[in-house]
Design a protein around this motif. Structure first.
Motif, short mmCIF file in Angstrom:
data_model
loop_
_atom_site.label_atom_id
_atom_site.label_comp_id
_atom_site.label_asym_id
_atom_site.label_seq_id
_atom_site.Cartn_x
_atom_site.Cartn_y
_atom_site.Cartn_z
N ALA A 157 -29.74 25.65 -20.88
CA ALA A 157 -28.64 26.44 -21.25
C ALA A 157 -27.44 26.04 -20.30
O ALA A 157 -26.20 26.60 -20.49
N SER A 158 -27.54 24.86 -19.43
CA SER A 158 -26.45 24.70 -18.70
C SER A 158 -25.03 24.09 -19.51
O SER A 158 -25.29 23.42 -20.43
N THR A 159 -23.95 24.03 -18.71
CA THR A 159 -22.71 23.20 -19.35
C THR A 159 -23.13 22.09 -19.48
O THR A 159 -22.37 21.31 -20.17
N GLN A 160 -23.80 21.39 -18.39
CA GLN A 160 -24.18 20.01 -18.36
C GLN A 160 -24.85 19.39 -19.89
O GLN A 160 -24.42 18.49 -20.03
N THR A 161 -25.59 20.38 -20.38
CA THR A 161 -26.16 20.23 -21.77
C THR A 161 -25.07 19.83 -22.67
O THR A 161 -25.15 18.83 -23.22
N THR A 162 -24.17 20.69 -22.61
CA THR A 162 -23.01 20.61 -23.85
C THR A 162 -22.13 19.40 -23.55
O THR A 162 -21.90 18.73 -24.58
N PHE B 39 -17.29 24.42 -25.63
CA PHE B 39 -18.29 24.02 -24.60
C PHE B 39 -19.37 24.93 -24.46
O PHE B 39 -19.79 25.12 -23.48
N GLY B 40 -19.88 25.70 -25.50
CA GLY B 40 -20.90 26.55 -25.30
C GLY B 40 -21.98 26.30 -26.17
O GLY B 40 -23.04 27.45 -26.42
N HIS B 41 -22.05 24.96 -26.78
CA HIS B 41 -23.25 24.79 -27.71
C HIS B 41 -24.42 25.04 -27.13
O HIS B 41 -25.34 25.17 -27.92
N ALA B 42 -24.58 24.69 -25.87
CA ALA B 42 -26.11 24.74 -25.13
C ALA B 42 -26.54 26.13 -25.25
O ALA B 42 -27.86 26.22 -25.53
N LEU B 43 -25.71 27.14 -25.41
CA LEU B 43 -26.14 28.44 -25.37
C LEU B 43 -27.09 28.85 -26.55
O LEU B 43 -28.15 29.33 -26.71
N PHE B 44 -26.87 27.93 -28.03
CA PHE B 44 -27.64 28.48 -29.08
C PHE B 44 -29.06 27.59 -29.09
O PHE B 44 -30.11 28.10 -29.44
N TYR B 45 -28.68 26.37 -28.40
CA TYR B 45 -29.85 25.59 -28.19
C TYR B 45 -30.95 26.39 -27.15
O TYR B 45 -32.21 26.47 -27.62
N ALA B 46 -30.43 26.88 -26.23
CA ALA B 46 -31.34 27.66 -25.44
C ALA B 46 -31.66 28.89 -25.82
O ALA B 46 -32.83 29.35 -25.71
N ALA B 47 -30.84 29.54 -26.83
CA ALA B 47 -31.39 30.77 -27.48
C ALA B 47 -32.56 30.20 -28.39
O ALA B 47 -33.46 31.19 -28.48
N GLY B 48 -32.51 29.26 -28.91
CA GLY B 48 -33.79 28.82 -29.68
C GLY B 48 -35.01 28.70 -29.07
O GLY B 48 -35.98 29.21 -29.40
N ALA B 49 -34.58 27.95 -27.97
CA ALA B 49 -35.84 27.64 -27.04
C ALA B 49 -36.32 28.95 -26.54
O ALA B 49 -37.45 28.90 -26.60
N ALA C 154 -21.46 30.72 -22.80
CA ALA C 154 -22.53 30.11 -22.46
C ALA C 154 -22.75 30.07 -20.97
O ALA C 154 -24.19 30.15 -20.50
N GLU C 155 -21.95 30.15 -20.05
CA GLU C 155 -22.01 30.32 -18.68
C GLU C 155 -22.87 31.67 -18.62
O GLU C 155 -23.73 31.92 -17.59
N ALA C 156 -22.39 32.71 -19.16
CA ALA C 156 -23.32 34.04 -19.10
C ALA C 156 -24.77 33.86 -19.35
O ALA C 156 -25.37 34.30 -18.76
N GLY C 157 -24.75 33.08 -20.56
CA GLY C 157 -26.52 32.83 -21.04
C GLY C 157 -27.02 32.32 -19.70
O GLY C 157 -28.26 32.64 -19.61
N HIS C 158 -26.34 31.15 -19.25
CA HIS C 158 -26.97 30.29 -18.06
C HIS C 158 -27.42 31.43 -17.13
O HIS C 158 -28.42 30.93 -16.37
N VAL C 159 -26.45 32.11 -16.63
CA VAL C 159 -26.73 33.07 -15.63
C VAL C 159 -27.72 33.81 -15.94
O VAL C 159 -28.68 34.10 -14.89
N ILE C 160 -27.77 34.50 -17.19
CA ILE C 160 -29.03 35.42 -17.52
C ILE C 160 -30.24 34.81 -17.28
O ILE C 160 -31.33 35.18 -16.77
#
Lengths: 293, 337
Positions: free
Chosen positions: B243-248, B62-72, B124-130
């Motif tokens: 970065a949101s869970t919604q994206t994943t 449930f954390g794939h958005a983290l890497f998409y957001a990390a790239g972006a 991923a949620e931690a990334g979203h919060v950051i």
């Protein structure tokens, strides 16, 4: 110190709201293995019901109307939950991933339906003014509504405990969490227990919705989802299927979030998710969860 | 698992070629449409990287958005704050996402199943919060982190050059498609699919499941970050929604909708999801729902409502999504012959 007391009780109050959502999630997962992503939608349904009742049907702002709205929102949540179980989940037994996926879809559909019906702006609810009074504890002032959340969650915890310990259906649920195949092999129809678990889980979530409306001073389409993510964290930290574990975890999550958010501005949410990661990595079954068999 | 018979394997690539030429015909001439398709191609590619985990390795993250957001965010940050060009910024972003994936993967893969899903959700949620709280000044908080226009070549800028963005997104999709194809056909890919079917047997054969899962997790993460870098150029910003869970969850929907573990299914799912969610919004503004009563017309004007209903119906009545439905159709036709 005064601030600490105020924050601590607020944190326990928030934890009480998490518990109302998480208790249902925990039982549903423990018994059926379904991760219910639609649970937030049950909460929001209850919240809208409470808002409608206290602003459109009986807008007198009395404690009686508020009490009726609590029961009503619990029932709305329960009916929504039972309908979900009967119409969607029942047909997918033994397809656990698909069950979880269907609830993901339902959560999405529900949020957009709320959006279409009520708009994206939060609707302001007007709870009885008595709830906004404060009481003095030592030198600290604490809002009375916090104690309401804690009391209601305490009653739900007690009711859950009595039901699980002293009723036949509670016995079936406990046995089912332990080993569902064995219960079925003994000729007991677990499916009734499934429906029942959805009923009480939905009731608690709906009730939580009415209280969350008071806590957040209003209800928007994504109110439930905001609570759902922390309810998930609570369930996992406490141990899937364990009600006492969920209660302990709810207090830990609520107080950590509120205290850290105050003292290290804004970091509370961050610390809570890291707490989840740490608990899972050191104790994968959660605080009071049983080791998976 | 439904794989295309080998004679059809090139069909998706031929479609991508046709789509590339399509941008030069009046059919896809309007910049708005080209932009919609560009985003759709990117999500097709992103869904494919998610399918590498979910479909081919059996890892529910449930954390794939983290890497998409990390790239972006990695790329947008390097361009905006350090004035780097797009190429060094992109390489920096990929390296950053690699480290994030290596760290989170090493931690999360110590647990399995739902616990794994929850740990990835937590990271991923931690990334979203950051990102949303703008911790340590790394983002712009709720606002978007804008693309530094000096960092990218002129032919990617401006409405007149939307066609170039369309082609860039399409090429990105093709690269991801070929990479996933090559990976899933490789010997490592076979181990992944064996892990999905039965992890114990793999370890009995003397292979360490953890290492292979970590390779899948990191590769899928780096490829998602690659899509994220391109997304910054195509949409001109990096934003918290990435970065949101919604994206994943929308990636999960795309993969299930199109057909899990089929490669082209995930791509089709991503395309349909994005095009529908953008075009359904116009359904309402064109007055197509005018005749309906408010209680049904209101939700119908939300794309997520219709997509959600379609998704529920697919899960309940057509396991395997669109790819599964086509497969059953082919079986039926074959049985008539």
């Amino acid at each position: 110190m005064e601030i600490f007391i105020t924050l601590f009780i607020t944190g326990v109050g928030l934890g009480a709201l998490y518990f109302l959502v998480a208790s249902g999630l925990s039982l549903i997962y423990g018994l059926m293995g379904v991760l219910n992503f639609a649970h937030g939608a049950f909460l929001t349904a209850g919240a809208y019901a409470a808002w409608y009742f206290t602003t459109e049907v009986r807008a007198d702002g009395s404690l009686t109307s508020y009490a009726i709205s609590l029961v009503l929102s619990g029932l709305v949540g329960a009916i929504f939950a039972v309908a979900t179980e009967q119409l969607l989940i029942k047909h997918l037994y033994d397809r656990h991933i698909d069950q979880a996926l269907v609830t993901v879809g339902l959560g999405l559909v529900a949020v957009s339906a709320y959006l279409g019906w009520f708009g994206s702006d939060p609707l302001i609810a007007l709870p009885p003014t008595q709830l906004y009074d404060v009481v003095q504890i030592g030198d600290a002032f604490v809002g009375i509504d916090r104690f309401l959340y804690i009391t209601v969650a305490g009653l739900v915890l007690l009711a859950n405990f009595l039901m699980l310990r002293y009723t036949r259906i509670g016995l079936v649920i406990r046995a089912g969490v332990e080993n569902r195949a064995m219960v079925t092999a003994l000729g007991i129809d677990v499916r009734k227990a499934f429906t029942f678990v959805f009923f009480i889980g939905g009731f608690a979530a709906g009730l939580g919705g009415a209280l969350a409306t008071t806590y957040a001073s209003g209800v928007g389409p994504t109110l439930g989802d905001a609570f759902l993510i922390y309810a998930f964290i609570t369930v996992v930290i406490g141990g899937m299927g364990s009600i006492p574990g969920t209660a302990i975890a709810a207090v830990i999550v609520g107080t950590t979030q509120v205290l850290v958010n105050y003292y290290v501005q804004g970091l509370g949410d961050f610390v809570v998710v890291l707490l989840l990661a740490v608990v899972l990595l050191t104790r994968p079954q959660g605080l009071l969860g049983k080791v998976a068999h | 698992m439904i794989l295309l018979p080998s004679k059809y394997r090139f069909v998706p690539l031929i479609f991508m070629l046709i789509a590339g030429f399509g941008a030069f015909t009046p059919l896809i001439d309007e910049p708005g449409l080209q932009q919609t398709f560009a985003v759709a191609f990117l999500f097709g590619g992103l869904a494919l990287t998610y399918d590498l985990l979910l479909g081919f390795t059996g890892l529910l993250s449930f954390g794939h958005a983290l890497f998409y957001a990390a790239g972006a965010y990695g790329a947008a940050f390097a361009m905006a704050r350090w004035d780097w060009g797009i190429i060094p910024a992109g390489i920096f972003a990929l390296f950053f996402a690699f480290l994030v994936a290596l760290f989170t993967g090493t931690a999360a893969l110590r647990v399995k199943g739902i616990a794994f899903a929850m740990v990835t959700l937590a990271f991923a949620e931690a990334g979203h919060v950051i990102v949303t709280l703008n911790l340590w000044g790394l983002s712009e908080g709720d606002k978007t982190l804008q693309l530094n226009f000096d960092s990218v070549p002129d032919f990617f800028l401006g409405v007149a050059n939307t066609r170039n963005l369309y082609l860039l997104a399409l090429i990105t999709l093709a690269i991801i498609y070929l990479a996933v194809w090559w990976l899933t056909q490789s010997s490592v890919g076979r181990v992944w699919q064996a892990l999905r079917e039965n992890e114990e047997r793999v370890s009995v054969l003397g292979l360490r499941p953890f290492s292979f899962k970590l390779i899948a997790f990191v590769l899928a993460g780096v490829m998602a970050a690659f899509v994220g870098v391109v997304a910054v150029v195509v949409t001109n910003n990096a934003n918290p929604v990435m970065a949101s869970t919604q994206t994943t969850i929308s990636l999960l929907l795309m993969v299930i909708l199109g057909g899990i573990a089929t490669r082209w299914g995930a791509v089709i799912g991503g395309l349909i999801y994005v095009v529908l969610s953008q075009r359904l919004t116009t359904l309402d503004t064109q007055g197509a729902l005018a005749g309906l009563p408010e209680w049904i017309g209101g939700p119908m004007s939300e794309p997520a409502f219709i997509l959600g209903v379609i998704f529920i119906l697919v899960v309940m009545f057509s396991p395997g999504g669109i790819a599964g439905a086509l497969y059953r159709l082919r079986l039926k036709i074959a049985s008539f012959k």
